[in-house]
Design a protein around this motif. Structure first.
Motif, PDB file in Angstrom:
ATOM      1  N   CYS A 153      10.224-112.927  41.511  1.00 57.45           N
ATOM      2  CA  CYS A 153       9.702-111.589  41.185  1.00 57.45           C
ATOM      3  C   CYS A 153       9.144-111.598  39.771  1.00 57.45           C
ATOM      4  O   CYS A 153       9.829-111.960  38.820  1.00 57.45           O
ATOM      5  N   GLN A 168       6.510-107.248  42.572  1.00 56.17           N
ATOM      6  CA  GLN A 168       5.493-108.245  42.906  1.00 56.17           C
ATOM      7  C   GLN A 168       6.182-109.581  43.126  1.00 56.17           C
ATOM      8  O   GLN A 168       7.018-110.019  42.335  1.00 56.17           O
ATOM      9  N   ASN A 169       5.815-110.220  44.224  1.00 58.44           N
ATOM     10  CA  ASN A 169       6.315-111.553  44.544  1.00 58.44           C
ATOM     11  C   ASN A 169       5.113-112.467  44.706  1.00 58.44           C
ATOM     12  O   ASN A 169       4.433-112.428  45.733  1.00 58.44           O
ATOM     13  N   ARG A 170       4.825-113.221  43.645  1.00 61.68           N
ATOM     14  CA  ARG A 170       3.647-114.085  43.635  1.00 61.68           C
ATOM     15  C   ARG A 170       2.394-113.280  43.975  1.00 61.68           C
ATOM     16  O   ARG A 170       1.967-112.461  43.174  1.00 61.68           O
ATOM     17  N   ASN A 171       1.827-113.437  45.193  1.00 57.99           N
ATOM     18  CA  ASN A 171       0.592-112.717  45.545  1.00 57.99           C
ATOM     19  C   ASN A 171       0.860-111.567  46.502  1.00 57.99           C
ATOM     20  O   ASN A 171      -0.006-111.213  47.309  1.00 57.99           O
ATOM     21  N   SER A 172       2.061-110.964  46.420  1.00 55.74           N
ATOM     22  CA  SER A 172       2.396-109.868  47.346  1.00 55.74           C
ATOM     23  C   SER A 172       2.914-108.663  46.566  1.00 55.74           C
ATOM     24  O   SER A 172       3.685-108.813  45.610  1.00 55.74           O
ATOM     25  N   CYS A 227       5.327-105.538  46.985  1.00 51.51           N
ATOM     26  CA  CYS A 227       6.477-105.196  47.825  1.00 51.51           C
ATOM     27  C   CYS A 227       6.949-103.795  47.479  1.00 51.51           C
ATOM     28  O   CYS A 227       7.115-103.467  46.275  1.00 51.51           O
ATOM     29  N   THR A 265       7.839-102.882  52.745  1.00 58.99           N
ATOM     30  CA  THR A 265       6.401-102.801  53.041  1.00 58.99           C
ATOM     31  C   THR A 265       5.683-103.728  52.070  1.00 58.99           C
ATOM     32  O   THR A 265       5.890-103.632  50.845  1.00 58.99           O
ATOM     33  N   MET A 266       4.827-104.627  52.544  1.00 58.31           N
ATOM     34  CA  MET A 266       4.192-105.627  51.696  1.00 58.31           C
ATOM     35  C   MET A 266       2.682-105.595  51.860  1.00 58.31           C
ATOM     36  O   MET A 266       2.174-105.366  52.958  1.00 58.31           O
ATOM     37  N   PHE A 267       1.945-105.812  50.741  1.00 49.92           N
ATOM     38  CA  PHE A 267       0.477-105.900  50.723  1.00 49.92           C
ATOM     39  C   PHE A 267       0.089-107.144  49.936  1.00 49.92           C
ATOM     40  O   PHE A 267       0.714-107.483  48.943  1.00 49.92           O
ATOM     41  N   PRO A 268      -0.985-107.846  50.360  1.00 49.47           N
ATOM     42  CA  PRO A 268      -1.435-109.029  49.593  1.00 49.47           C
ATOM     43  C   PRO A 268      -2.133-108.599  48.301  1.00 49.47           C
ATOM     44  O   PRO A 268      -2.795-107.561  48.251  1.00 49.47           O
ATOM     45  N   LYS A 315      -4.359-110.120  44.606  1.00 54.93           N
ATOM     46  CA  LYS A 315      -5.101-111.238  44.017  1.00 54.93           C
ATOM     47  C   LYS A 315      -4.855-111.361  42.513  1.00 54.93           C
ATOM     48  O   LYS A 315      -5.331-112.299  41.895  1.00 54.93           O
TER      49      LYS A 315
END
Length: 1089
Positions: free
Chosen positions: A31, A46-50, A52, A64-67, A69
């Motif tokens: 995180c 945030q988990n790397r590129n996600s 949460c 709930t997760m979104f990609p 950049k």
């Protein structure tokens, strides 16, 4: 946490901690960002590129997760809209969150469950909304908002629960309609809610409390829980047994059926001893039913303190738990206080928590509580009160290190400072390169090390290439030289020159300019030095510091006149380096040939010195000879050295060198031959030096004296011998003085000889050489001095012989000195043969009385009795009158007028002495009588015959005879009457003997022989005299009883009572006798002692 390459922190794990259940769960790995949505329980991370999002924390697995950049940089919520701001390269993108889901969390926080339900009904069923319905159902049940809970179960599709709650709501509504309120406290409603939670025991208990046994049984029958149903039935059976008056069976049924209320009521009446056990069982049952609050009082009634405490803590009844604990023994209560303290610490009621930790012997936990809350002062105050200082320090240092790891440097500093460990805080800031903070602490706590710290930091920063920062610290340490050197090493000469001129001394910047020029060299160096006006100074500096190539270069290019000076300095440098040939050439180039000569002389290269002197400086030839002479002296080639100095025409130097070598004979010889004008001064200097040097000086002085003697200089030899003083060698000194005296007597004539002897003689006498001194005195006809010398040596026979043969007038002088000597030495026995009276006086002074009287007896009767009288006087003063009396018994009592007072004093002491009215006193009275008899016989033969003194002594003789006869008669029973008569006869002489004593003795003697009439008269007189002595006057005495008798009326008043005071037992016995006799009573048999 860890740090990325860009310096941003990254959490290794994101964990959610449930405070109520004290459990934690990892909800995300790797995180890099996490934040609460303002005003809600929604979490964004945030988990790397996600991206949460947790809309419901009760279901952390529903995320709930979104990609993404980029990286999340912020979270904004305004105008009913929540956005996550993400940096994607140079662009910023926002992601909008579901406001509805966020709104649900807000409604939950506000406990507005109706609004939350209404909101959920607008949403389609999804995993998030399902979790929300479940959360809302749980919270609604806890809040007893049963209609909302019914709606939740309906939405979730839990038909049976929804129907069950519907029926429950109907019961609650009916009760509310009939009795008011919301009906949720009705027992059937509470029991059904317990059933809904599958807590059937609680439901059973609620039914049984209302005596609804059938309903409880019905509940178990519907659930097919037959065993439990039978237990309830047994409680019902208890009622039947109680009705038929079988209390034992009834109590058993009540207990089995958990009908404890009825069981306790029955036990109070029928089985009082069982009440406590039932109360405890009741409490246990309630605990099993999770009714901890209700169990507390039952445990208290059962006197089960520990269970009561556990129940109170389990029910979160903290105050009640404290109340119970305060009434318990410490060993019981001590382990529970910390558990309660944790609760109050959670509520931030730190004072109460501290008190509880202290009561529980857990002060460290209280300290940790304050530390975690940031209340450092309170933590330290408590720590110093409850812990040893070293333990406090360890605790705080450990805590500070944790803060340091978390980057909380200010907090860590406060902890270090609190335990007086500023050095650790300083070290912390140093590791973190927070130098300003480090310097601040050093200035405050180690002011003496501030300069060293600045210096250390300067070196460190210089190593790191931070020259400007290093300059600041160097200058703060007042070490401008280090700053200059730093810039010089880095070829930053202008900076070095600036610092030197601003902070160095008057010549500092000049030295920097010189070094700058030296680094340039040639014309550039000359140009730079001319610019600063330092060219000549630079040449001198280069030459003085051995940089001769640079100095010659500068002189060649600009100041040629400085070249000889540089050659001279170069020559001196070469000389110091031992390069003498090269130095010689440079001295000559510099026009200083004499310096070359002195160089060779100094190095004892005489040929080279002679060569240079002859070739370039003839005036220095003498200096070469002097140098050679000095070297020869050092090599102890004295004749050779003297020859060199004579060639150089410097004889005074030869004298000087001989003197420095302590060769005084050669010095005096050379001086006498070549510098005679200084001989006397040199001799005086030699004498002073010899006196200073002690033994070594003595040897020289003695040698000098012998030389003078051999040279026929007898006067000088005598003076030298007399000057010899060596306390450690008295024999040598004696020989020297004798030698001086012999030489003076033999060669120097009478006046000088006498003068010498008057010096030597007393010294010899002081050294116990009196005979030698006397013989020398006799050689010069100094008779009296010779006699005194013999006397000082205690050679009395020689002194007398010299006086008799050579000066008869001095015989009396010798005898007088001899007597004084014997007296001073206490040699009395020897003094007897010289002056017997003086010897006797010394015996008397030393109280050697036996020796004194023995010696006096050998002289004559008169001398003997002089010292007998002195001895008797001495004894009387010491109170030994009996010994004094014995003296006169032994030696007789001469009729000397000067002895009369002694005789009278002996008589007075005897008649006044106590205990003399007895047979044992006869020897003393007989001695007194014999002495007085001898005295009276001698008085008849003397000129004192028939004088008043003679008559008085005759009376004393008669009195002593009466006393002696009475003492002799008292030892024979047949002579008691004679003893009584003698006591009565003594009354005629009360002018000489104590009257009170005489009348008492006469009265007691008369009574002893039965003469009570006379006894009455004499004892009555005794009492009158006793009173008169106390009053100090005889005026009140009545003499009527003694008319026509020879007993005197006028007698001396005794100074004190000789028998007893008027209040003594003796007087009381006398008074009793007189009272009895005057009243005609028969006499008492009382003893009169």
């Amino acid at each position: 946490m860890s740090i990325t390459s860009r310096g941003t922190p990254v959490m290794e794990k994101l964990q959610l901690y449930d405070i109520e259940s004290s459990t934690k769960a990892t909800i995300l790995n790797y995180c890099s960002y996490v934040q609460w949505v303002p005003g809600s329980d929604v979490v964004v991370a945030q988990n790397r590129n996600s991206l949460c999002i947790w809309y419901n924390n009760d279901a952390p697995e529903r995320v709930t997760m979104f990609p993404l950049k980029g990286d999340i940089v912020n979270l904004e919520r305004s105008n009913g809209k929540t956005e996550v701001i993400v940096a994607e390269g140079v662009n910023t993108v926002s992601y909008t969150l579901d406001e509805g889901l966020i709104e649900f969390g807000t409604a939950i926080d506000d406990e507005d469950y109706s609004r939350a339900a209404a909101f959920l009904e607008t949403l389609e069923m999804s995993t998030e909304t399902e979790a929300m319905w479940k959360t809302l159902s749980r919270l609604a049940l806890e809040a007893k908002q049963l209609h909302i809970a019914e709606r939740c179960f309906s939405a979730l599709g839990h038909v049976s629960k929804a129907r069950f709650l519907h029926e429950t709501n109907e019961i609650a509504d009916q009760v509310a309609k009939e009795y008011g309120g919301d009906g949720t406290d009705y027992y059937q409603v509470r029991a059904r809610l317990a059933m809904l939670e599958k807590n059937y025991k609680l439901a059973e208990m609620i039914f049984l409390e209302q005596n609804a046994v059938e309903e409880a049984m019905e509940m178990y029958q519907e659930l097919h829980m037959w065993d439990e149903c039978i237990v309830v039935a047994e409680a019902k059976a208890g009622d039947l047994f109680e009705t038929i008056r079988n209390p034992q069976k009834a109590l058993e049924c009540y207990r089995k059926g958990c009908a404890f209320l009825k069981a306790v009521e029955l036990a109070r009446v029928a089985f009082p001893a069982e009440v406590l056990k039932l109360e405890e069982a009741w409490g246990d049952h309630l605990v099993q039913q999770k009714q901890l609050d209700a169990a507390i009082n039952h445990y208290i009634e059962a006197r089960c303190a520990i269970k009561a405490i556990e129940a109170a803590i389990g029910a979160r009844q903290w105050k009640k738990a404290i109340y119970i604990l305060d009434s318990q023994e410490k060993r019981i209560a001590v382990k529970y206080y910390p558990r309660i303290a944790q609760h109050y610490a959670t509520l931030q009621e730190y004072q109460i928590a501290e008190e509880l930790y202290i009561k529980g012997d857990r002060p460290k936990d209280a300290i940790d509580m304050y530390t975690q809350a940031g209340l450092w002062e309170l933590a330290h105050k408590l720590a110093t009160k409850c812990m040893r200082q070293e333990d406090v320090s360890v605790l705080y240092i450990t805590q500070a290190q944790e803060m340091e790891k978390q980057g909380k440097y200010k907090e860590a500093e406060r902890l270090y400072i609190t335990v007086e460990e500023p050095d650790l805080a300083i070290t912390m800031y140093k590791k973190c390169k927070m130098y300003d903070e480090m310097i601040r602490l050093v200035a405050k706590y180690h002011k003496d090390l501030l300069s060293d710290t600045h210096l250390h930091l300067g070196k460190e920063l210089e190593t790191e290439g931070c020259l400007q920062e290093a300059e600041y610290h160097y200058l703060e340490a007042k070490d401008w030289k280090a700053t200059v050197n730093m810039y010089r090493v880095n070829d930053m000469w202008e900076e070095a020159y600036r610092v030197a001129k601003a902070h160095g001394g008057a010549n500092s910047y000049k030295h920097v300019a010189y070094l700058w020029a030296k680094s340039l060299g040639g014309e550039a160096a000359v140009k730079l030095l001319n610019k600063f006006g330092l060219l000549e100074m630079a040449i001198d500096h280069a030459a003085d510091n051995g940089v001769f190539d640079f100095a010659f270069e500068l002189a060649r290019l600009s100041l040629k006149q400085k070249t000889p000076e540089i050659h001279f300095k170069y020559a001196m440098f070469l000389e110091d380096e031992g390069k003498f040939e090269e130095a010689e050439a440079e001295f000559i180039k510099a026009g200083k040939p004499k310096e070359a000569v002195l160089m060779f002389v100094h190095n004892q290269n005489w040929d080279a010195a002679q060569h240079v002197a002859e070739a370039h400086d003839p005036d220095s030839v003498a200096d070469v000879l002097v140098g050679q002479a000095r070297f020869a002296f050092e090599q102890k080639e004295f004749q050779k050295a003297e020859a060199f100095l004579l060639r150089a025409q410097r004889p005074e130097l030869a004298v000087k060198y001989y003197k420095e070598a302590s060769m005084w004979s050669d010095a005096l010889r050379t001086c006498k031959e070549y510098v005679p004008s200084r001989l006397e001064a040199l001799q005086e200097e030699y004498d002073r030096e010899a006196a200073k040097k002690g033994t070594r000086g003595v040897e020289g002085m003695l040698e000098q004296a012998r030389q003078w003697e051999q040279a026929g200089e007898y006067a000088r030899a005598v003076d030298c011998y007399l000057k010899v003083q060596d306390p450690s060698n008295s024999l040598l000194v004696e020989k020297c003085w004798l030698k001086a005296a012999e030489l003076a007597i033999k060669f120097l004539g009478q006046p000088r000889s006498v003068e010498v002897m008057r010096l030597v003689g007393p010294q010899l006498v002081a050294m116990k050489k009196s005979s030698t001194a006397a013989e020398l005195y006799l050689n010069l006809d100094l008779i009296r001095e010779a006699i005194d010398a013999f006397i000082e040596g205690e050679e009395w026979n020689k002194a007398k012989r010299v006086a008799k043969e050579l000066d008869p007038r001095s015989e009396e002088y010798v005898d007088q000195r001899y007597k004084e000597y014997l007296k001073n030495q206490g040699k009395v026995d020897s003094l007897v043969g010289v002056d017997v009276m003086a010897a006797l006086d010394m015996y008397a002074e030393r109280e050697q009385w036996e020796k004194c009287l023995e010696t006096a007896a050998k002289q004559n009767y008169k001398v003997l009795h002089k010292y007998v009288a002195l001895y008797a006087t001495h004894l009387i003063r010491e109170g030994s009158y009996d010994k004094a009396l014995s003296l006169y018994v032994q030696h007789g009592a001469p009729a000397n007028l000067q002895n009369f007072n002694i005789y009278k004093r002996l008589f007075v002491e005897m008649v006044n002495a106590p205990g003399m009215n007895s047979t044992e006193a006869y020897p003393s009275w007989a001695d007194l009588r014999d002495v007085l008899f001898n005295l009276c016989e001698n008085l008849v033969k003397s000129s004192e015959v028939n004088t008043p003194a003679h008559e008085e002594f005759e009376t004393m003789l008669l009195i002593s005879h009466y006393y002696a006869t009475r003492s002799a008669a008292q030892g024979v029973k047949q002579l008691d009457v004679l003893a009584a008569k003698l006591s009565i006869s003594l009354l005629r002489h009360t002018e000489l003997i104590p009257a009170d004593k005489a009348f008492y003795e006469a009265g007691t003697a008369a009574k002893a022989v039965g003469w009570e009439n006379m006894a009455f008269i004499f004892l009555n007189r005794f009492l009158d005299l006793t009173d008169a002595i106390e009053e100090g006057t005889l005026d009140a005495l009545d003499h009527v009883d003694f008319q026509n008798t020879d007993i005197p009326f006028e007698v001396p008043l005794p100074a004190h009572q000789h028998v007893a005071t008027s209040h003594s037992p003796v007087c009381q016995d006398v008074l009793k006798f007189i009272g009895q006799w005057s009243g005609g009573l028969p006499s008492s048999s009382s003893s009169f002692q």
